[in-house]
Motif scaffolding. Structure first.
Motif, PDB file in Angstrom:
ATOM      1  N   ILE A  95       0.851  -1.192   0.000  1.00 38.52           N
ATOM      2  CA  ILE A  95       0.000   0.000   0.000  1.00 38.52           C
ATOM      3  C   ILE A  95       0.885   1.240   0.000  1.00 38.52           C
ATOM      4  O   ILE A  95       1.777   1.389   0.840  1.00 38.52           O
ATOM      5  CB  ILE A  95      -0.936   0.027   1.226  1.00 38.52           C
ATOM      6  CG1 ILE A  95      -1.800  -1.235   1.263  1.00 38.52           C
ATOM      7  CG2 ILE A  95      -1.810   1.269   1.208  1.00 38.52           C
ATOM      8  CD1 ILE A  95      -2.708  -1.305   2.467  1.00 38.52           C
ATOM      9  N   LYS A  96       0.635   2.140  -0.938  1.00 39.04           N
ATOM     10  CA  LYS A  96       1.423   3.365  -1.041  1.00 39.04           C
ATOM     11  C   LYS A  96       1.234   4.237   0.195  1.00 39.04           C
ATOM     12  O   LYS A  96       0.174   4.218   0.836  1.00 39.04           O
ATOM     13  CB  LYS A  96       1.025   4.148  -2.290  1.00 39.04           C
ATOM     14  CG  LYS A  96       1.342   3.445  -3.597  1.00 39.04           C
ATOM     15  CD  LYS A  96       1.004   4.356  -4.768  1.00 39.04           C
ATOM     16  CE  LYS A  96       1.322   3.676  -6.101  1.00 39.04           C
ATOM     17  NZ  LYS A  96       0.440   2.543  -6.381  1.00 39.04           N
ATOM     18  N   SER A  97       2.242   5.016   0.512  1.00 43.30           N
ATOM     19  CA  SER A  97       2.200   5.876   1.692  1.00 43.30           C
ATOM     20  C   SER A  97       1.053   6.875   1.631  1.00 43.30           C
ATOM     21  O   SER A  97       0.480   7.242   2.658  1.00 43.30           O
ATOM     22  CB  SER A  97       3.537   6.612   1.845  1.00 43.30           C
ATOM     23  OG  SER A  97       3.820   7.403   0.699  1.00 43.30           O
ATOM     24  N   GLU A  98       0.689   7.306   0.406  1.00 44.93           N
ATOM     25  CA  GLU A  98      -0.427   8.247   0.269  1.00 44.93           C
ATOM     26  C   GLU A  98      -1.731   7.629   0.754  1.00 44.93           C
ATOM     27  O   GLU A  98      -2.530   8.284   1.429  1.00 44.93           O
ATOM     28  CB  GLU A  98      -0.586   8.681  -1.201  1.00 44.93           C
ATOM     29  CG  GLU A  98       0.546   9.526  -1.747  1.00 44.93           C
ATOM     30  CD  GLU A  98       1.705   8.682  -2.273  1.00 44.93           C
ATOM     31  OE1 GLU A  98       1.706   7.448  -2.059  1.00 44.93           O
ATOM     32  OE2 GLU A  98       2.611   9.280  -2.888  1.00 44.93           O
ATOM     33  N   LEU A  99      -1.935   6.355   0.430  1.00 43.51           N
ATOM     34  CA  LEU A  99      -3.150   5.671   0.873  1.00 43.51           C
ATOM     35  C   LEU A  99      -3.113   5.399   2.369  1.00 43.51           C
ATOM     36  O   LEU A  99      -4.145   5.471   3.041  1.00 43.51           O
ATOM     37  CB  LEU A  99      -3.336   4.360   0.102  1.00 43.51           C
ATOM     38  CG  LEU A  99      -4.211   4.400  -1.152  1.00 43.51           C
ATOM     39  CD1 LEU A  99      -4.336   3.014  -1.752  1.00 43.51           C
ATOM     40  CD2 LEU A  99      -5.582   4.967  -0.860  1.00 43.51           C
ATOM     41  N   ILE A 100      -1.936   5.091   2.888  1.00 42.05           N
ATOM     42  CA  ILE A 100      -1.800   4.897   4.337  1.00 42.05           C
ATOM     43  C   ILE A 100      -2.223   6.174   5.065  1.00 42.05           C
ATOM     44  O   ILE A 100      -2.925   6.131   6.083  1.00 42.05           O
ATOM     45  CB  ILE A 100      -0.355   4.524   4.717  1.00 42.05           C
ATOM     46  CG1 ILE A 100       0.040   3.164   4.130  1.00 42.05           C
ATOM     47  CG2 ILE A 100      -0.184   4.520   6.240  1.00 42.05           C
ATOM     48  CD1 ILE A 100      -0.717   1.985   4.696  1.00 42.05           C
TER      49      ILE A 100
END
Length: 203
Positions: A95-100
């Motif tokens: 999961i990309k950091s933006e979604l996190i």
């Protein structure tokens, strides 16, 4: 007109053999992509979830663990639970950091909105099965709350950006299936239902 719902345990062995499995997720998968339906439900190949779907599962798990009929929300516990679920459900860090960050913000805003709320939770992740005609209908309901003096309320969390138009809610198949399951569980109660959009905090 009230539909005749039966309990699976009340059917004979022969009647059970004639049943067709059905769920909202099956129908929704077919509507989006017949090929995906074939490989998932006919070929029964392992399901691959995109990062947005995994994030949705993580947020659902956090809310299941922390929304309580006895305790108020705790922001530290929410975020600790979020970190734990990320480690458990996304061990390869796909999961990309933006979604996190989106998930973290969803939980922060949920806490801001409900930090002083005492939830009248009756069930969380309620699994159901019932028979309607020749179909065995199954699914899970995110949350069922007591609602007023004589009602119960279905809450279905949505973590995606896409929202159903309010005019389409009365004919929404997912909520209709959930309402039938809850009506069977609580035949003397009024049934209310809502789709709760966690990103926009709209129901």
């Amino acid at each position: 007109m009230k539909l005749s719902i039966r309990n699976l345990e009340d059917l004979t062995s022969l009647e059970r053999l004639s049943l067709t499995d059905f769920s909202y997720s099956r129908l929704d998968t077919y509507k989006m992509c017949p090929s995906k339906y074939f490989y998932t439900y006919i070929q029964k190949e392992p399901r691959l979830f995109g990062e947005a779907a995994v994030l949705g599962n993580i947020v659902h798990s956090v809310l299941e663990d922390n929304v309580s009929a006895t305790d108020l929300l705790d922001t530290v516990k929410l975020q600790d639970s979020y970190s734990h679920q990320i480690t458990t459900q996304d061990p390869d860090n796909k999961i990309k950091s933006e979604l996190i960050s989106v998930g973290k913000e969803i939980l922060n805003e949920f806490y801001d909105q409900y930090s002083e709320t005492k939830f009248d939770v009756l069930h969380k992740e309620y699994g159901f099965k019932f028979v309607l005609g020749s179909y065995l209908i199954a699914g899970y309901i995110d949350r069922i709350d007591s609602w007023g003096e004589d009602g119960v309320k279905i809450i279905d969390y949505k973590t995606g950006k896409w929202e159903i138009s309010p005019k389409d809610i009365p004919t929404n198949l997912q909520l209709a299936i959930y309402a039938m399951a809850v009506d069977y569980l609580y035949p003397d109660k009024k049934i209310y239902a809502e789709l709760y959009y966690l990103r926009s905090r709209k129901a």
